[in-house]
Structure formats: C-alpha cells, structure tokens
Motif scaffolding. Structure first.
Motif, PDB file in Angstrom:
ATOM      1  N   ARG A  92     -10.002  -2.901   0.974  1.00  0.00           N
ATOM      2  CA  ARG A  92      -9.740  -1.546   0.464  1.00  0.00           C
ATOM      3  C   ARG A  92     -10.621  -1.216  -0.741  1.00  0.00           C
ATOM      4  O   ARG A  92     -11.060  -0.086  -0.907  1.00  0.00           O
ATOM      5  CB  ARG A  92      -8.261  -1.458   0.098  1.00  0.00           C
TER       6      ARG A  92
ATOM      7  N   LYS B 227     -13.469  -2.671  -1.355  1.00  0.00           N
ATOM      8  CA  LYS B 227     -14.861  -2.994  -1.016  1.00  0.00           C
ATOM      9  C   LYS B 227     -15.452  -4.023  -1.978  1.00  0.00           C
ATOM     10  O   LYS B 227     -16.539  -3.827  -2.523  1.00  0.00           O
ATOM     11  CB  LYS B 227     -15.707  -1.715  -0.991  1.00  0.00           C
TER      12      LYS B 227
ATOM     13  N   ILE C 216      -8.392   4.170 -10.581  1.00  0.00           N
ATOM     14  CA  ILE C 216      -8.815   4.628  -9.251  1.00  0.00           C
ATOM     15  C   ILE C 216      -8.521   3.535  -8.218  1.00  0.00           C
ATOM     16  O   ILE C 216      -8.044   3.803  -7.116  1.00  0.00           O
ATOM     17  CB  ILE C 216     -10.309   5.007  -9.240  1.00  0.00           C
TER      18      ILE C 216
ATOM     19  N   LEU D 221      -4.811   3.580  -7.268  1.00  0.00           N
ATOM     20  CA  LEU D 221      -4.479   4.580  -6.237  1.00  0.00           C
ATOM     21  C   LEU D 221      -4.911   4.075  -4.857  1.00  0.00           C
ATOM     22  O   LEU D 221      -4.174   4.190  -3.871  1.00  0.00           O
ATOM     23  CB  LEU D 221      -5.157   5.911  -6.574  1.00  0.00           C
ATOM     24  N   GLU D 222      -6.092   3.489  -4.801  1.00  0.00           N
ATOM     25  CA  GLU D 222      -6.601   2.976  -3.528  1.00  0.00           C
ATOM     26  C   GLU D 222      -5.683   1.872  -2.987  1.00  0.00           C
ATOM     27  O   GLU D 222      -5.391   1.809  -1.784  1.00  0.00           O
ATOM     28  CB  GLU D 222      -8.023   2.449  -3.757  1.00  0.00           C
TER      29      GLU D 222
ATOM     30  N   VAL E 286      -2.450   1.505  -3.705  1.00  0.00           N
ATOM     31  CA  VAL E 286      -1.178   2.129  -3.298  1.00  0.00           C
ATOM     32  C   VAL E 286      -1.303   2.662  -1.868  1.00  0.00           C
ATOM     33  O   VAL E 286      -0.416   2.454  -1.030  1.00  0.00           O
ATOM     34  CB  VAL E 286      -0.796   3.265  -4.282  1.00  0.00           C
ATOM     35  N   LEU E 287      -2.431   3.310  -1.566  1.00  0.00           N
ATOM     36  CA  LEU E 287      -2.641   3.857  -0.218  1.00  0.00           C
ATOM     37  C   LEU E 287      -2.807   2.731   0.802  1.00  0.00           C
ATOM     38  O   LEU E 287      -2.295   2.808   1.925  1.00  0.00           O
ATOM     39  CB  LEU E 287      -3.873   4.771  -0.201  1.00  0.00           C
TER      40      LEU E 287
ATOM     41  N   GLY F   4       4.748   0.333  -9.810  1.00  0.00           N
ATOM     42  CA  GLY F   4       3.359  -0.110  -9.794  1.00  0.00           C
ATOM     43  C   GLY F   4       3.093  -1.171 -10.851  1.00  0.00           C
ATOM     44  O   GLY F   4       2.446  -2.186 -10.592  1.00  0.00           O
TER      45      GLY F   4
ATOM     46  N   PHE G 147       1.804  -4.656  -9.538  1.00  0.00           N
ATOM     47  CA  PHE G 147       0.386  -4.955  -9.776  1.00  0.00           C
ATOM     48  C   PHE G 147       0.159  -6.013 -10.856  1.00  0.00           C
ATOM     49  O   PHE G 147      -0.950  -6.169 -11.327  1.00  0.00           O
ATOM     50  CB  PHE G 147      -0.372  -3.674 -10.130  1.00  0.00           C
TER      51      PHE G 147
ATOM     52  N   GLN H 290     -15.675   9.311  -2.228  1.00  0.00           N
ATOM     53  CA  GLN H 290     -15.791   8.224  -1.256  1.00  0.00           C
ATOM     54  C   GLN H 290     -16.164   8.791   0.106  1.00  0.00           C
ATOM     55  O   GLN H 290     -15.706   9.873   0.468  1.00  0.00           O
ATOM     56  CB  GLN H 290     -14.449   7.502  -1.089  1.00  0.00           C
TER      57      GLN H 290
ATOM     58  N   GLU I 205      -4.212  12.756   0.408  1.00  0.00           N
ATOM     59  CA  GLU I 205      -3.908  11.525   1.145  1.00  0.00           C
ATOM     60  C   GLU I 205      -2.847  10.714   0.408  1.00  0.00           C
ATOM     61  O   GLU I 205      -2.190   9.876   0.995  1.00  0.00           O
ATOM     62  CB  GLU I 205      -5.172  10.670   1.290  1.00  0.00           C
ATOM     63  N   GLY I 206      -2.735  10.939  -0.906  1.00  0.00           N
ATOM     64  CA  GLY I 206      -1.748  10.210  -1.698  1.00  0.00           C
ATOM     65  C   GLY I 206      -2.023  10.392  -3.168  1.00  0.00           C
ATOM     66  O   GLY I 206      -3.074  10.912  -3.549  1.00  0.00           O
ATOM     67  N   ALA I 207      -1.067   9.966  -3.985  1.00  0.00           N
ATOM     68  CA  ALA I 207      -1.214  10.112  -5.432  1.00  0.00           C
ATOM     69  C   ALA I 207      -0.536   8.948  -6.126  1.00  0.00           C
ATOM     70  O   ALA I 207       0.453   8.397  -5.622  1.00  0.00           O
ATOM     71  CB  ALA I 207      -0.604  11.427  -5.895  1.00  0.00           C
ATOM     72  N   PHE I 208      -1.100   8.573  -7.267  1.00  0.00           N
ATOM     73  CA  PHE I 208      -0.477   7.521  -8.074  1.00  0.00           C
ATOM     74  C   PHE I 208      -1.060   7.564  -9.479  1.00  0.00           C
ATOM     75  O   PHE I 208      -2.270   7.729  -9.644  1.00  0.00           O
ATOM     76  CB  PHE I 208      -0.733   6.135  -7.458  1.00  0.00           C
TER      77      PHE I 208
ATOM     78  N   LEU J 242      -3.470  10.283 -10.650  1.00  0.00           N
ATOM     79  CA  LEU J 242      -4.643  10.518  -9.804  1.00  0.00           C
ATOM     80  C   LEU J 242      -4.193  10.907  -8.403  1.00  0.00           C
ATOM     81  O   LEU J 242      -3.145  10.464  -7.932  1.00  0.00           O
ATOM     82  CB  LEU J 242      -5.499   9.255  -9.693  1.00  0.00           C
TER      83      LEU J 242
ATOM     84  N   LYS K 265      -5.774  11.401  -4.316  1.00  0.00           N
ATOM     85  CA  LYS K 265      -6.899  11.281  -3.388  1.00  0.00           C
ATOM     86  C   LYS K 265      -6.762  12.391  -2.353  1.00  0.00           C
ATOM     87  O   LYS K 265      -5.684  12.582  -1.779  1.00  0.00           O
ATOM     88  CB  LYS K 265      -6.897   9.913  -2.704  1.00  0.00           C
TER      89      LYS K 265
ATOM     90  N   MET L 142     -11.377  11.689  -5.437  1.00  0.00           N
ATOM     91  CA  MET L 142     -10.304  11.248  -6.326  1.00  0.00           C
ATOM     92  C   MET L 142     -10.307  12.224  -7.490  1.00  0.00           C
ATOM     93  O   MET L 142     -11.349  12.410  -8.130  1.00  0.00           O
ATOM     94  CB  MET L 142     -10.570   9.850  -6.867  1.00  0.00           C
TER      95      MET L 142
END
Lengths: 85, 131
Positions: A15, A17, A42, A45-46, A48-49, A65, A69, B80, B101-104, B107, B109, B127
């Motif tokens: 996720r 990269k 950032i 968030l990535e 979490v998704l 979180g 995390f 991205q 697409e989502g938030a946290f 932020l 996306k 983002m």
C-alpha cells in the motif's frame, strides 16, 4: 511470524509502495510513525484504506488509529480483534 | 445554482470551476469547466497543462465540503496514480467528477476524473487536507 502479521506487513509494503523492503525488515514492535518506519499522516490515511480493503476492518477515529498504529504487533492485534470471523 | 466564488477562495485566472452540475457534500460532486482560447497559459501551445487538470479536480473536491472554504482553506497534500490520456484544447467542455475514497486524521483521499464528451482525459487520486 504469524500468518496475519505477515499479511499486515505485506499490506503495508504494498500500500505504501515501500519498494525493495521485505516483511522481515519491518520490526514487530517498532513504531510505525516518527521513528521506526517513519510514516506520516498521508501514509496513515493510505493504511486506513488498505486495512479496510484487505481485512475488512475500519479504523473510525484518531483514537483507534493511535492505538492500532503503535506498531505492527499492535496493528495485527487490532485487526484480529475487529475483523469478522 | 451553486455560488462558486462564494464557496472557493480562488479567483481569475486561477478559478478553474465554471459550474456545478451535481453536488452531494461528502459523497460526490460533478462540475464543468469550459476551456477558452485566451485561457491556456503556454505561449504558442494552446493546450491546458496537465497540472491544471489536477487543480481543476482539487477545486471540484472543495465542493465536497458542505461549508464555504473562505478562511478555511483546503490544501492539496498528495497526488497518486495520475494518468493523462489526451490533450485538452480550447473549445473543450470538461466534466470534472470527484468522490471520496476515505478520510482519516484530517486528510481525505478523493478519486477524480476529467472527461470530455464521454472520453476520459485524466484520472487521479488526490490527498487533501480538510479545513
């Protein structure tokens, strides 16, 4: 390494990269943010998704979180606790 | 009709949304931008730079917020998987579509696409730091 922990590490690498990194290189107890893996907001968030997509587990708020995390170990435990059987 | 300058702080020549076609705050926004010959910034090349397509999507994403952004700016924090499929030329009517697409952690996306007459011109995930 447990199967779930390995999958969590693979999800993080995929996720975010983190090319060239292998699951073995991520320490179980090291912090994901700041020191340790050095991730930022950032990346959070990535993740979490990614966690929702791969494991079907939602991290709803920052309090969850912060708990999840703390480390790969903590994240694996959070996912194991919250995912549907 | 949505009051665009009332919602976004951007102004000419950097206000890149002309009209809101559909808007459900937090769910999706569809907007429109008409490209004119005087508004392409590269001398001798009448194309819209790809970076401005991303800015159009970011400005469209501003309408996902229910409240005006005056004094509470949103910031573009990352891009991205951006793809640019075709050049944008004067006369093009662009359809700008975004959905979260989502938030946290403050932020969000957003997945955005730019199409022209049904053909995809640009797709990207943005983002954004929410106000």
């Amino acid at each position: 390494m447990s199967d779930l922990k390995l999958r969590v590490k693979e999800m993080i690498i995929d996720r975010l990269k983190l090319e060239g990194m292998t699951p073995d290189q991520i320490e179980d107890g090291a912090p994901l943010f700041g020191e340790g893996l050095g991730l930022d907001s950032i990346d959070a968030l990535e993740l979490v998704l990614g966690i929702e997509q791969v494991f079907g587990v939602k991290i709803e708020d920052e309090a969850s979180g912060t708990k999840a995390f703390r480390s790969v170990e903590a994240l694996t435990a959070f996912i194991a606790e919250h995912r549907k059987a | 009709m949505t009051d665009i300058p009332g919602h976004l702080p951007h102004r000419h020549p950097f206000l890149l949304v002309d009209r809101i076609l559909a808007r459900e705050p937090g769910v999706r926004v569809v907007a429109e931008k008409l490209v004119t010959a005087g508004a392409t910034p590269l001398p001798g090349r009448p194309v819209v730079p790809d970076t401005l397509l991303l800015e159009m999507l970011a400005q469209t994403a501003g309408f996902l917020e229910a409240d005006t952004l005056h004094g509470r700016a949103m910031f573009l924090a990352g891009i991205q998987d951006a793809r640019f499929e075709a050049p944008v030329l004067p006369g093009d009517r662009l359809r700008l579509e975004v959905a979260p697409e989502g938030a946290f952690g403050g932020l969000m996306k957003v997945r955005g696409t730019v199409t022209c007459e049904g053909r995809e011109i640009c797709g990207a995930s943005l983002m954004v730091k929410r106000p």
